[in-house]
Design a protein around this motif. Sequence first.
Motif, short mmCIF file in Angstrom:
data_model
loop_
_atom_site.label_atom_id
_atom_site.label_comp_id
_atom_site.label_asym_id
_atom_site.label_seq_id
_atom_site.Cartn_x
_atom_site.Cartn_y
_atom_site.Cartn_z
N GLU A 54 9.38 84.56 28.97
CA GLU A 54 8.65 84.63 30.24
C GLU A 54 7.20 84.92 29.86
N ILE A 55 6.32 83.94 30.08
CA ILE A 55 4.92 84.04 29.65
C ILE A 55 4.04 84.21 30.88
N SER A 56 3.22 85.26 30.87
CA SER A 56 2.27 85.46 31.97
C SER A 56 0.89 85.70 31.37
N ALA A 57 -0.14 85.16 32.05
CA ALA A 57 -1.51 85.29 31.58
C ALA A 57 -2.16 86.48 32.28
N CYS A 58 -3.06 87.14 31.55
CA CYS A 58 -3.80 88.27 32.11
C CYS A 58 -5.18 88.32 31.47
N ARG A 59 -6.04 89.15 32.04
CA ARG A 59 -7.39 89.27 31.48
C ARG A 59 -7.37 90.19 30.28
N ALA A 60 -8.13 89.81 29.27
CA ALA A 60 -8.26 90.65 28.08
C ALA A 60 -9.21 91.80 28.41
N SER A 61 -9.05 92.90 27.73
CA SER A 61 -9.96 94.03 27.95
C SER A 61 -10.83 94.22 26.72
N GLY A 62 -11.83 95.08 26.85
CA GLY A 62 -12.67 95.39 25.72
C GLY A 62 -13.98 94.63 25.76
N PRO A 63 -14.72 94.66 24.64
CA PRO A 63 -16.03 94.01 24.63
C PRO A 63 -15.89 92.49 24.66
N GLY A 64 -16.86 91.83 25.17
CA GLY A 64 -16.86 90.37 25.21
C GLY A 64 -17.66 89.84 26.36
N GLN A 102 -19.03 88.49 29.87
CA GLN A 102 -18.57 87.68 30.99
C GLN A 102 -17.32 86.87 30.63
N HIS A 103 -17.22 86.43 29.38
CA HIS A 103 -16.05 85.62 28.99
C HIS A 103 -14.75 86.41 29.20
N VAL A 104 -14.74 87.66 28.80
CA VAL A 104 -13.55 88.50 28.91
C VAL A 104 -13.25 88.80 30.38
N ASN A 105 -14.28 89.01 31.17
CA ASN A 105 -14.08 89.41 32.55
C ASN A 105 -13.62 88.28 33.45
N LYS A 106 -13.88 87.05 33.10
CA LYS A 106 -13.59 85.92 33.99
C LYS A 106 -12.35 85.11 33.58
N THR A 107 -12.04 85.02 32.30
CA THR A 107 -10.96 84.14 31.87
C THR A 107 -9.66 84.90 31.66
N LEU A 108 -8.55 84.20 31.83
CA LEU A 108 -7.22 84.77 31.60
C LEU A 108 -6.74 84.32 30.23
N SER A 109 -7.35 84.86 29.18
CA SER A 109 -7.01 84.41 27.83
C SER A 109 -5.92 85.24 27.18
N GLY A 151 14.83 91.82 25.50
CA GLY A 151 14.00 92.80 26.19
C GLY A 151 12.69 93.12 25.48
N ILE A 152 12.34 92.36 24.46
CA ILE A 152 11.10 92.59 23.71
C ILE A 152 9.93 92.03 24.51
N THR A 153 8.87 92.83 24.63
CA THR A 153 7.66 92.38 25.32
C THR A 153 6.47 92.62 24.40
N VAL A 154 5.62 91.60 24.27
CA VAL A 154 4.39 91.73 23.49
C VAL A 154 3.21 91.30 24.35
N ARG A 155 2.07 91.91 24.11
CA ARG A 155 0.83 91.53 24.77
C ARG A 155 -0.16 91.17 23.68
N VAL A 156 -0.75 89.97 23.79
CA VAL A 156 -1.66 89.48 22.76
C VAL A 156 -2.99 89.11 23.41
N ALA A 157 -4.06 89.68 22.87
CA ALA A 157 -5.41 89.36 23.34
C ALA A 157 -6.35 89.23 22.15
N ASP A 158 -5.81 88.79 21.02
CA ASP A 158 -6.60 88.74 19.79
C ASP A 158 -7.57 87.56 19.76
N GLU A 159 -7.15 86.43 20.28
CA GLU A 159 -7.94 85.20 20.18
C GLU A 159 -8.66 84.92 21.50
N ARG A 160 -9.63 84.03 21.46
CA ARG A 160 -10.35 83.64 22.67
C ARG A 160 -9.56 82.61 23.48
#
Length: 151
Positions: free
Chosen positions: A51-61, A63-70, A80-89
């Motif tokens: 089950e894949i869902s997109a969300c906004r990345a947090s941290g420095p970056g 306008q790109h981080v604030n606007k895109t769901l990367s 039941g394993i869940t991972v959250r990845v925000a490493d790449e653009r």
Amino acid sequence: MVRRTRTALVERSAARGKAARKRWFAGVAVHAAGADVGTGAGEGVDLGELEISACRASGPGGQHVNKTLSAVRIHHRPSGITVRVADERSQRANVRRGVERIAERLAERAARRVAEGDAARWSEHDRIVRGEPVRTYRVGRKSALVVAEGR
């Protein structure tokens, strides 16, 4: 785990003289065969189980981080394993990395399960029940093996 144990009494002939050891007990345990563990990244993960869902990345970056769901959150339903990845653009790169992480965690679980099974089998190796042999083997004349059932 299938576990059947048999004990056999192995005796040497009386013609052996004054040797110290004349009887040996041999225990035989039958265990279920273990499954092979896949080692490739992304191997064995069915994308239909994710089950894949997109969300906004947090941290420095900025306008790109604030606007895109990367960033992505990936949930593997069967385990039941869940991972959250925000490493790449890129969202696609994050999905690929998330699937790899889930595959690694599933491989770790499988390896841990195999290690626990090996440890359980190893702990059984010295449990021989003496006194109720299923079979008795004797070395008779001319080194012929004579088998007697039970005692």
